[in-house]
Design a protein around this motif. Structure first.
Motif, PDB file in Angstrom:
ATOM      1  N   GLU A 143     -22.080 -21.562  34.462  1.00 32.13           N
ATOM      2  CA  GLU A 143     -21.609 -20.868  33.245  1.00 32.13           C
ATOM      3  C   GLU A 143     -22.058 -21.594  31.978  1.00 32.13           C
ATOM      4  O   GLU A 143     -22.014 -22.827  31.915  1.00 32.13           O
ATOM      5  CB  GLU A 143     -20.071 -20.849  33.214  1.00 32.13           C
ATOM      6  N   LEU A 144     -22.438 -20.807  30.976  1.00 29.49           N
ATOM      7  CA  LEU A 144     -22.635 -21.325  29.615  1.00 29.49           C
ATOM      8  C   LEU A 144     -21.498 -20.774  28.770  1.00 29.49           C
ATOM      9  O   LEU A 144     -21.381 -19.561  28.579  1.00 29.49           O
ATOM     10  CB  LEU A 144     -23.981 -20.888  29.040  1.00 29.49           C
ATOM     11  N   TYR A 171     -40.659 -28.966  32.683  1.00 28.81           N
ATOM     12  CA  TYR A 171     -39.727 -27.835  32.584  1.00 28.81           C
ATOM     13  C   TYR A 171     -39.529 -27.433  31.114  1.00 28.81           C
ATOM     14  O   TYR A 171     -39.428 -26.251  30.783  1.00 28.81           O
ATOM     15  CB  TYR A 171     -38.409 -28.281  33.220  1.00 28.81           C
ATOM     16  N   PHE A 172     -39.501 -28.436  30.232  1.00 30.27           N
ATOM     17  CA  PHE A 172     -39.309 -28.170  28.799  1.00 30.27           C
ATOM     18  C   PHE A 172     -40.623 -28.088  28.031  1.00 30.27           C
ATOM     19  O   PHE A 172     -40.630 -28.056  26.811  1.00 30.27           O
ATOM     20  CB  PHE A 172     -38.401 -29.228  28.174  1.00 30.27           C
ATOM     21  N   ASP A 173     -41.717 -28.084  28.776  1.00 32.16           N
ATOM     22  CA  ASP A 173     -43.033 -27.877  28.180  1.00 32.16           C
ATOM     23  C   ASP A 173     -43.412 -28.977  27.177  1.00 32.16           C
ATOM     24  O   ASP A 173     -44.031 -28.708  26.147  1.00 32.16           O
ATOM     25  CB  ASP A 173     -43.069 -26.485  27.505  1.00 32.16           C
ATOM     26  N   ILE A 174     -42.999 -30.197  27.475  1.00 31.27           N
ATOM     27  CA  ILE A 174     -43.366 -31.324  26.592  1.00 31.27           C
ATOM     28  C   ILE A 174     -43.887 -32.512  27.397  1.00 31.27           C
ATOM     29  O   ILE A 174     -43.850 -33.648  26.927  1.00 31.27           O
ATOM     30  CB  ILE A 174     -42.190 -31.771  25.677  1.00 31.27           C
ATOM     31  N   ALA A 175     -44.390 -32.251  28.607  1.00 35.29           N
ATOM     32  CA  ALA A 175     -44.916 -33.339  29.451  1.00 35.29           C
ATOM     33  C   ALA A 175     -46.071 -34.064  28.767  1.00 35.29           C
ATOM     34  O   ALA A 175     -46.263 -35.267  28.961  1.00 35.29           O
ATOM     35  CB  ALA A 175     -45.345 -32.802  30.810  1.00 35.29           C
ATOM     36  N   ASP A 176     -46.824 -33.339  27.941  1.00 33.11           N
ATOM     37  CA  ASP A 176     -47.964 -33.967  27.240  1.00 33.11           C
ATOM     38  C   ASP A 176     -47.503 -34.975  26.179  1.00 33.11           C
ATOM     39  O   ASP A 176     -48.312 -35.735  25.648  1.00 33.11           O
ATOM     40  CB  ASP A 176     -48.861 -32.889  26.596  1.00 33.11           C
ATOM     41  N   GLN A 216     -35.342 -32.361  20.137  1.00 36.24           N
ATOM     42  CA  GLN A 216     -34.116 -31.785  20.712  1.00 36.24           C
ATOM     43  C   GLN A 216     -34.337 -31.442  22.186  1.00 36.24           C
ATOM     44  O   GLN A 216     -33.446 -31.618  23.019  1.00 36.24           O
ATOM     45  CB  GLN A 216     -33.675 -30.546  19.902  1.00 36.24           C
ATOM     46  N   ARG A 217     -35.555 -30.997  22.546  1.00 39.47           N
ATOM     47  CA  ARG A 217     -35.860 -30.720  23.957  1.00 39.47           C
ATOM     48  C   ARG A 217     -35.842 -32.009  24.786  1.00 39.47           C
ATOM     49  O   ARG A 217     -35.375 -32.014  25.921  1.00 39.47           O
ATOM     50  CB  ARG A 217     -37.208 -30.016  24.088  1.00 39.47           C
ATOM     51  N   MET A 265     -32.360 -21.844  26.814  1.00 40.82           N
ATOM     52  CA  MET A 265     -32.688 -22.963  27.699  1.00 40.82           C
ATOM     53  C   MET A 265     -31.418 -23.492  28.379  1.00 40.82           C
ATOM     54  O   MET A 265     -31.407 -23.764  29.579  1.00 40.82           O
ATOM     55  CB  MET A 265     -33.304 -24.063  26.826  1.00 40.82           C
ATOM     56  N   LEU A 266     -30.336 -23.625  27.598  1.00 38.93           N
ATOM     57  CA  LEU A 266     -29.067 -24.103  28.160  1.00 38.93           C
ATOM     58  C   LEU A 266     -28.544 -23.134  29.219  1.00 38.93           C
ATOM     59  O   LEU A 266     -28.008 -23.546  30.248  1.00 38.93           O
ATOM     60  CB  LEU A 266     -28.025 -24.310  27.056  1.00 38.93           C
TER      61      LEU A 266
END
Length: 238
Positions: free
Chosen positions: A36-37, A134-139, A154-155, A189-190
């Protein structure tokens, strides 16, 4: 009903004594399930952050009972001296400011808590990279927080909150510093995290535009906590 992640019975919080007594929460009762959110809303100063910090075992209630998962953690007193251990193992915190450690790079920020919990470095790094993907910031894994945008930081902060594989995520105004598009993407995302990781997410927000993206609303009214449905006709936004 999903599996219970948080249960609160007759929770009370007062500050001060005698003439200086401030009653913040009087007998809160609610349950939040895994997956649940839930949005937590209330007027300014009505105790939203205080309630979040009690659930997070940071602030001690005045009285009442509280369960995290199946474990009863509070019954008019803490039932364990290890509140910090509960926080580290069961709870992920996300704040309005990202609070990343400026002299650690992104992946070091994300692996810090698991390594503090005794997870081997390689294992912690592997999971951290999965989260960053998963958050598209691995780079950005080896960049410093100062080299990232506000939304990217924030991600990273959300990835860090998930790094200890918590049962519960407590988010205090996570979108306050972001514009509408970024706010919507963080809340979506949450919600995705709640479902994918089967965790309960409680998000304090003052932004009514975010409410339709949540499963349910908890409201502090007259020092009590009441549960409300999300406004009708708004679910299509998800």
């Amino acid at each position: 009903m999903g599996q219970q992640a948080i249960k609160v019975e007759d929770l009370v919080k007062h500050f001060g004594k005698g003439e200086n007594l401030v009653r913040v929460i009087e007998g809160a009762e609610f349950q939040v399930n895994k997956g649940e959110l839930v949005a937590l809303i209330a007027p300014s100063g009505a105790g939203k952050t205080t309630l979040l910090m009690m659930i997070g075992c940071v602030e001690e209630p005045t009285s009442g009972r509280m369960w995290l998962g199946d474990e009863k953690v509070y019954d008019n007193r803490w039932l364990t001296k290890e509140q910090r251990k509960i926080r580290r193992e069961k709870i992920g915190f996300i704040f309005q400011a990202h609070y990343l450690i400026p002299f650690l790079n992104v992946i070091e920020n994300v692996t810090l808590v698991p390594q503090t919990n005794g997870v081997p470095a390689k294992e912690a790094e592997k999971f951290a990279m999965e989260l960053l993907k998963y958050f598209d910031i691995a780079d950005k894994a080896y960049n410093m927080p100062s080299e990232l945008s506000g939304g990217q930081n924030q991600r990273v902060a959300i990835a860090r909150a998930l790094a200890n594989k918590p049962q519960i995520i407590l988010a205090d105004e996570p979108t306050a510093a972001l514009d509408l598009d970024r706010s919507v993407s963080v809340v979506k995302m949450l919600k995705k995290i709640a479902i994918d990781q089967n965790v309960a997410v409680i998000m304090v927000t003052h932004d009514e535009a975010m409410l339709p993206l949540c499963d349910r609303i908890l409201k502090i009214e007259n020092k009590k906590v009441v549960s409300e449905a999300v406004p009708e006709g708004s679910r299509h936004m998800i």
